[in-house]
Design a protein around this motif. Structure first.
Motif, PDB file in Angstrom:
ATOM      1  N   CYS A 153      82.571  51.661  52.918  1.00  0.00           N
ATOM      2  CA  CYS A 153      82.465  50.483  52.050  1.00  0.00           C
ATOM      3  C   CYS A 153      81.278  50.635  51.107  1.00  0.00           C
ATOM      4  N   LYS A 154      81.211  49.735  50.155  1.00  0.00           N
ATOM      5  CA  LYS A 154      80.076  49.683  49.241  1.00  0.00           C
ATOM      6  C   LYS A 154      78.861  49.111  49.974  1.00  0.00           C
ATOM      7  N   ALA A 155      77.685  49.542  49.565  1.00  0.00           N
ATOM      8  CA  ALA A 155      76.446  49.057  50.173  1.00  0.00           C
ATOM      9  C   ALA A 155      76.356  47.537  50.091  1.00  0.00           C
ATOM     10  N   GLN A 156      76.745  46.966  48.959  1.00  0.00           N
ATOM     11  CA  GLN A 156      76.680  45.517  48.763  1.00  0.00           C
ATOM     12  C   GLN A 156      77.568  44.798  49.785  1.00  0.00           C
ATOM     13  N   ASP A 157      78.760  45.331  50.057  1.00  0.00           N
ATOM     14  CA  ASP A 157      79.645  44.705  51.035  1.00  0.00           C
ATOM     15  C   ASP A 157      79.058  44.798  52.442  1.00  0.00           C
ATOM     16  N   ALA A 158      78.490  45.954  52.783  1.00  0.00           N
ATOM     17  CA  ALA A 158      77.868  46.109  54.104  1.00  0.00           C
ATOM     18  C   ALA A 158      76.714  45.125  54.271  1.00  0.00           C
ATOM     19  N   GLU A 159      75.910  44.960  53.234  1.00  0.00           N
ATOM     20  CA  GLU A 159      74.793  44.019  53.300  1.00  0.00           C
ATOM     21  C   GLU A 159      75.286  42.594  53.498  1.00  0.00           C
ATOM     22  N   ARG A 160      76.390  42.229  52.870  1.00  0.00           N
ATOM     23  CA  ARG A 160      76.942  40.884  53.024  1.00  0.00           C
ATOM     24  C   ARG A 160      77.455  40.662  54.444  1.00  0.00           C
ATOM     25  N   VAL A 161      78.125  41.669  55.006  1.00  0.00           N
ATOM     26  CA  VAL A 161      78.624  41.539  56.377  1.00  0.00           C
ATOM     27  C   VAL A 161      77.449  41.440  57.348  1.00  0.00           C
ATOM     28  N   LEU A 162      76.426  42.271  57.164  1.00  0.00           N
ATOM     29  CA  LEU A 162      75.253  42.200  58.038  1.00  0.00           C
ATOM     30  C   LEU A 162      74.541  40.856  57.907  1.00  0.00           C
ATOM     31  N   THR A 201      82.032  36.762  50.766  1.00  0.00           N
ATOM     32  CA  THR A 201      82.653  37.473  49.655  1.00  0.00           C
ATOM     33  C   THR A 201      82.330  38.957  49.736  1.00  0.00           C
ATOM     34  N   ILE A 202      83.378  39.768  49.889  1.00  0.00           N
ATOM     35  CA  ILE A 202      83.223  41.213  49.797  1.00  0.00           C
ATOM     36  C   ILE A 202      84.214  41.706  48.759  1.00  0.00           C
ATOM     37  N   GLU A 203      83.902  42.838  48.143  1.00  0.00           N
ATOM     38  CA  GLU A 203      84.751  43.356  47.076  1.00  0.00           C
ATOM     39  C   GLU A 203      85.903  44.208  47.587  1.00  0.00           C
ATOM     40  N   GLY A 204      85.699  44.859  48.706  1.00  0.00           N
ATOM     41  CA  GLY A 204      86.723  45.759  49.211  1.00  0.00           C
ATOM     42  C   GLY A 204      86.686  45.814  50.720  1.00  0.00           C
ATOM     43  N   PRO A 205      87.507  46.658  51.305  1.00  0.00           N
ATOM     44  CA  PRO A 205      87.564  46.750  52.760  1.00  0.00           C
ATOM     45  C   PRO A 205      86.282  47.320  53.353  1.00  0.00           C
ATOM     46  N   VAL A 206      85.986  46.913  54.589  1.00  0.00           N
ATOM     47  CA  VAL A 206      84.841  47.400  55.351  1.00  0.00           C
ATOM     48  C   VAL A 206      85.352  47.799  56.728  1.00  0.00           C
TER      49      VAL A 206
END
Length: 127
Positions: free
Chosen positions: A19-28, A77-82
């Motif tokens: 995943c994108k770093a931004q998505d990982a940060e949002r999930v964390l 909100t995430i942009e793509g799959p994680v």
């Protein structure tokens, strides 16, 4: 007698990848708003097609919902799959998965059960 050995059993190890770093940060950030985090870390050499980055966290699920405010980007909100792997005692792994399912779409990718441990893989998707 110390209960330090018992605390280990309530930790869930969570790994995020693909995943994108931004998505990982949002999930964390979402997980940190639900459960106390015991030192999230980023492993790998950085985001690139050849060498993906992996994020890990150890969550203390027994402590319940964190009293801290949600971090930035914890709106789900995430942009793509994680890709997510969660490993620990089945009840605690289920609690982490249910928390993520309240914020994201969840597609199961399989699981493996041990004597007293569950390793669950799933993919988070944008809603």
């Amino acid at each position: 007698m110390s209960n330090t050995g018992d605390a280990h059993h309530t930790l869930v190890s969570v790994t995020l990848s693909n995943c994108k770093a931004q998505d990982a940060e949002r999930v964390l950030a979402h997980l940190a708003s639900e459960f106390p985090d015991r030192a999230p870390t980023e492993q790998g050499s950085g985001p690139s097609a050849e060498r993906p980055t992996v994020w890990t966290a150890e969550l203390d699920v027994s402590a319940g919902k964190s009293d801290g405010a949600s971090g930035p980007g914890s709106d789900g909100t995430i942009e793509g799959p994680v890709s997510v792997s969660a490993q620990g005692v089945p009840h605690e792994v289920t609690a982490v998965r249910e928390s993520l399912a309240r914020a994201y779409g969840v597609e199961d990718a399989g699981s493996a059960s041990g004597d007293q441990e569950l390793d669950s893989q799933f993919t988070l998707t944008p809603r």
